[in-house]
Design a protein around this motif. Structure first.
Motif, PDB file in Angstrom:
ATOM      1  N   UNK A 310      26.515 -76.411 -29.032  1.00  0.00           N
ATOM      2  CA  UNK A 310      25.594 -77.116 -28.150  1.00  0.00           C
ATOM      3  C   UNK A 310      24.459 -77.769 -28.929  1.00  0.00           C
ATOM      4  N   UNK A 311      23.977 -78.881 -28.383  1.00  0.00           N
ATOM      5  CA  UNK A 311      22.831 -79.589 -28.968  1.00  0.00           C
ATOM      6  C   UNK A 311      21.563 -79.152 -28.243  1.00  0.00           C
ATOM      7  N   UNK A 312      20.575 -78.676 -29.016  1.00  0.00           N
ATOM      8  CA  UNK A 312      19.335 -78.172 -28.443  1.00  0.00           C
ATOM      9  C   UNK A 312      18.170 -79.062 -28.843  1.00  0.00           C
ATOM     10  N   UNK A 313      17.247 -79.281 -27.923  1.00  0.00           N
ATOM     11  CA  UNK A 313      15.997 -79.967 -28.213  1.00  0.00           C
ATOM     12  C   UNK A 313      14.856 -79.015 -27.859  1.00  0.00           C
ATOM     13  N   UNK A 351      10.506 -85.931 -21.073  1.00  0.00           N
ATOM     14  CA  UNK A 351      11.169 -87.133 -20.562  1.00  0.00           C
ATOM     15  C   UNK A 351      12.021 -87.776 -21.647  1.00  0.00           C
ATOM     16  N   UNK A 352      11.469 -87.854 -22.857  1.00  0.00           N
ATOM     17  CA  UNK A 352      12.221 -88.462 -23.958  1.00  0.00           C
ATOM     18  C   UNK A 352      13.408 -87.600 -24.361  1.00  0.00           C
ATOM     19  N   UNK A 353      13.226 -86.272 -24.320  1.00  0.00           N
ATOM     20  CA  UNK A 353      14.310 -85.364 -24.718  1.00  0.00           C
ATOM     21  C   UNK A 353      15.540 -85.555 -23.849  1.00  0.00           C
ATOM     22  N   UNK A 354      15.336 -85.871 -22.572  1.00  0.00           N
ATOM     23  CA  UNK A 354      16.469 -86.048 -21.664  1.00  0.00           C
ATOM     24  C   UNK A 354      17.294 -87.290 -22.018  1.00  0.00           C
ATOM     25  N   UNK A 360      20.802 -78.305 -23.875  1.00  0.00           N
ATOM     26  CA  UNK A 360      19.724 -77.472 -23.341  1.00  0.00           C
ATOM     27  C   UNK A 360      18.389 -77.963 -23.896  1.00  0.00           C
ATOM     28  N   UNK A 361      17.351 -77.819 -23.089  1.00  0.00           N
ATOM     29  CA  UNK A 361      15.993 -78.123 -23.517  1.00  0.00           C
ATOM     30  C   UNK A 361      15.219 -76.813 -23.551  1.00  0.00           C
ATOM     31  N   UNK A 385      18.738 -74.090 -19.942  1.00  0.00           N
ATOM     32  CA  UNK A 385      17.464 -74.385 -20.590  1.00  0.00           C
ATOM     33  C   UNK A 385      16.525 -73.191 -20.421  1.00  0.00           C
ATOM     34  N   UNK A 386      15.560 -73.056 -21.336  1.00  0.00           N
ATOM     35  CA  UNK A 386      14.669 -71.896 -21.325  1.00  0.00           C
ATOM     36  C   UNK A 386      13.243 -72.315 -21.626  1.00  0.00           C
ATOM     37  N   UNK A 387      12.299 -71.470 -21.218  1.00  0.00           N
ATOM     38  CA  UNK A 387      10.884 -71.739 -21.461  1.00  0.00           C
ATOM     39  C   UNK A 387      10.112 -70.439 -21.365  1.00  0.00           C
TER      40      UNK A 387
END
Length: 509
Positions: A310-313, A351-354, A360-361, A385-387
């Motif tokens: 997976x690609x994560x930002x 917004x840019x990450x999307x 996942x962000x 996604x997680x925070x």
């Protein structure tokens, strides 16, 4: 200190004049000191290079439980001499010698002095000090001691020994005259002092300049990070009354995983297995807790169970996440410039990450209007996604999240906001730092949906405090509430089986 950057001491005999090039040869007084040290070194095999050296203290690494590790691991890269110099006694010696240095030298002239001259003068003072204190160092160790002292002077000064002490997790500077550290979950005063306020500000400006930020009267608050990733927050006059206040959260060189957290008693293996399965199954998750409760540590640990495909930002104010996946894009906010322009907020980055095709962000911390965009991401193909969020319990975290979405100015009704949250977030993991300094996962809760306009939440696991020992140590146990989570079926569909007895409330986990 001898030389043209001295405040108090007369120029040492034999020192080169300021306008004369310094020869590239060892200082004679240092060589003499080395010879004298070797001459008086005891013949006992327990001394010197061949002596069995004490193990390095175990890494603090934002120790999740705040407890002293039971079995510290030695640094396999350290030589016996380096191990001795990292002993707390020698760290304390460096602190005291550094205080002596900053009392005797002209700090503003350091940057103008040739490196060879500065090294010679530091080596001379180090040799005099070691002899006076009769520290058991041989010639090679004395040379290393002087070299480390030079690095500290040209690095972050009095902070360097604290940054190298692996048992310290936080450094708290209360003006130039007082420095506390957190070690094993407890605060303690250190002998570290800065010469004066300008000295402390000089070190602070060196830190913030490294990441392209500034701190002055027009912008007296700043977030930054050190080269190793340690997080720095500073606030100076006129917002402080007595002088600069600086907090440093040290960076973990070896990120904690769940297995290490089991050892510290921060979480039980059964709970960890359920959370790991939820992360692997792409369930969106929020880690909540107070300051210093271990939220980032938990987020790092859980990220180990994200697929490497997976690609994560990641999005943070000051980058500190240590995700282990190979495909990661790291984004960091930017403060305004001198004209008050150019600020980049977390919401802008979300917004840019999307638009960057993330699977996942990961938000280091949700604290404002970016909460709305994060929920949109979780609801539009970026599950898992997680925070982290600051809150005292899962229900408070839910309320705070709702308030943050309202800050985005979307004119959504209260019911619509709650519906967005209920459909986006599946699990809340609550952490707490207890009164004895230990850190625990105190609750794991699941959002099950809406009933009317109320978000329904059920607790699956909890930490129950049952008493306190005479020394203040908290006694408690992890228990299941008896609720079988609804997400178990989804976990099973991903090929992961969770034993049913994990949710039996009869016995502690």
């Amino acid at each position: 200190m001898a030389g043209r950057f001295s405040n108090k001491r007369k120029k040492a005999s034999g020192a080169a004049p300021a306008n004369t090039p310094v020869e590239q040869k060892p200082d004679e007084r240092l060589l003499a000191a080395m010879a004298r040290l070797d001459a008086v070194s005891p013949a006992d095999p327990t001394e010197g290079d061949h002596a069995p050296q004490p193990k390095d203290p175990a890494p603090a690494e934002d120790t999740p439980s705040g407890e002293k590790p039971a079995s510290p691991e030695p640094d396999e890269q350290a030589s016996p001499g380096e191990a001795k110099l990292r002993d707390p006694k020698f760290l304390d010696a460096k602190v005291r010698l550094h205080r002596k240095l900053i009392e005797e030298i002209n700090l503003s002239a350091i940057d103008k002095v040739p490196e060879e001259e500065l090294r010679r003068q530091v080596a001379e003072l180090a040799s005099e000090y070691v002899l006076a204190e009769r520290l058991p160092l041989n010639a090679h160790e004395l040379e290393e001691f002087a070299s480390e002292l030079y690095d500290e002077m040209t690095g972050l000064g009095p902070l360097e020994p604290l940054l190298k002490d692996a048992t310290i997790s936080d450094i708290l500077i209360n003006t130039h005259a007082q420095v506390y550290v957190e070690r094993f979950g407890q605060l303690e005063l250190t002998p570290v002092r800065f010469k004066d306020e300008p000295h402390l500000l000089r070190i602070l400006n060196k830190i913030v300049a490294h990441v392209g930020r500034r701190v002055d009267e027009s912008q007296p608050m700043v977030d930054a990070r050190l080269e190793d990733g340690s997080r720095v927050n500073a606030i100076i006059r006129p917002l402080t009354v007595d002088g600069p206040l600086i907090s440093i959260r040290k960076f973990s060189k070896k990120p904690f995983n769940l297995e290490k957290m089991y050892e510290f008693g921060s979480i039980k293996p059964q709970i960890g297995e359920v959370l790991a399965a939820a992360v692997s199954s792409r369930m969106s998750l929020i880690v909540s807790g107070g300051t210093g409760s271990g939220k980032t540590t938990m987020l790092n640990a859980l990220s180990n169970y994200i697929s490497h495909k997976e690609r994560l930002i990641t999005i943070e104010d000051a980058a500190e996440l240590q995700l282990q996946q190979p495909h990661i894009g790291r984004l960091e906010t930017r403060p305004p410039n001198l004209e008050g322009k150019g600020e980049i907020l977390q919401r802008d980055l979300v917004k840019n990450a999307l638009r960057m095709r993330p699977d996942r962000v990961i938000l280091g911390e949700v604290r404002g209007e970016e909460a709305f965009d994060m929920l949109q991401a979780m609801n539009t193909g970026h599950e898992g996604s997680m925070a982290t969020i600051h809150a005292n319990n899962p229900r408070d975290a839910l309320t705070r999240l709702e308030n943050m979405v309202g800050m985005a100015g979307t004119n959504m009704s209260e019911g619509s906001v709650r519906a967005q949250i209920a459909s986006a977030v599946r699990i809340f993991v609550q952490l707490s730092r207890l009164s004895d300094g230990t850190r625990r996962v105190t609750s794991v809760s699941e959002i099950t949906g809406m009933e009317g306009e109320i978000v329904q939440m059920q607790e699956i696991f909890k930490f129950v405090r049952v008493g306190t020992e005479e020394d203040g140590t908290i006694i408690g146990e992890f228990r299941a509430t008896g609720v079988r989570p609804k997400f178990l079926d989804e976990i099973k569909s991903h090929g992961i089986e969770i034993p049913g007895e994990y949710f039996d409330p009869k016995d502690p986990l």
